[in-house]
Design an enzyme around this catalytic site. Sequence first.
Site, mmCIF file in Angstrom:
data_model
loop_
_atom_site.group_PDB
_atom_site.id
_atom_site.type_symbol
_atom_site.label_atom_id
_atom_site.label_comp_id
_atom_site.label_asym_id
_atom_site.label_seq_id
_atom_site.Cartn_x
_atom_site.Cartn_y
_atom_site.Cartn_z
ATOM 1 N N ASP A 21 0.830 -1.200 0.000
ATOM 2 C CA ASP A 21 0.000 0.000 0.000
ATOM 3 C C ASP A 21 0.869 1.256 0.000
ATOM 4 O OD1 ASP A 21 -2.282 1.529 0.059
ATOM 5 O OD2 ASP A 21 -2.605 1.319 2.213
ATOM 6 N N HIS A 38 3.130 3.534 -9.161
ATOM 7 C CA HIS A 38 2.966 2.109 -9.433
ATOM 8 C C HIS A 38 4.239 1.509 -10.042
ATOM 9 C CE1 HIS A 38 -1.129 2.323 -8.211
ATOM 10 N NE2 HIS A 38 -1.533 3.045 -9.239
ATOM 11 N N LEU A 133 11.662 -20.133 -4.135
ATOM 12 C CA LEU A 133 10.529 -19.417 -3.566
ATOM 13 C C LEU A 133 9.283 -19.570 -4.440
ATOM 14 C CD1 LEU A 133 9.486 -17.063 -1.584
ATOM 15 C CD2 LEU A 133 10.181 -15.518 -3.427
#
Length: 246
Positions: A21, A38, A133
């Site tokens: 956020d 962004h 991962l």
Amino acid sequence: MTARPYPLETDYPQHVAIIMDGNGRWATQRGRPRKLGHLQGAEAARRIVRVASEIGLSYLTLFAFSSENWRRPGAEVSDLMGLLQRYLGGEHRDELEELDVRLRIIGQRDRLPETTRHELERMEADTADHKGLTLVIAISYGGRTEIATAARNLAEKVQSGELDAGEINETLLQRHLETDDIPDPDLLIRTGGEKRISNFLLWQLAYSEMVFSDCLWPDFDREEFLSALSEYQMRERRYGALVSTG
């Protein structure tokens, strides 16, 4: 948060989820368009994926685009979809290969633009055998929708006679969630100063530890990430039980 050393011990989290956020506020504070926020947020995600891979986390889930985000202006939604496609399917593809990262997508895929959906699904297939991962990207995702969909699927099985209603329990419902083969997050991190989970992994976060950071996501770096993990290590997870005094 003050950074602390992060030893790779048995109490480090297996699965970390992050609500990323603050992109828009980061750009606004600098008098720049939200699109730049962004873009910088994508770079922050890239940094954290590398750190998570290097320190040996098993799962990292990033909340990239919520089901509510479709309400944003069309131009911003288009920019976000293009950024996701570029990040996961284009310019950073080699980095995911280098790190041996396996990609998983959760969310309402049918709402995504066709080109974005195809690119993401191609990356899922191409990385399916990777052993490092597991990077879970939540796109067009909402926790309530996920639970409602699971409940509807169970109801359809009861209606068809495939399942008896009395057999439905937490375990069975969980098997109908998108994350059935993924362990629940040990730790949720939310950046940007807000202290809520915003319809993210509502079922899965039932016993997760939570760390809220005032840092805006584009500024979130290795130091901030390791600090959150260190804070997690100081927590005592009881799952409703009493602490043993020995």
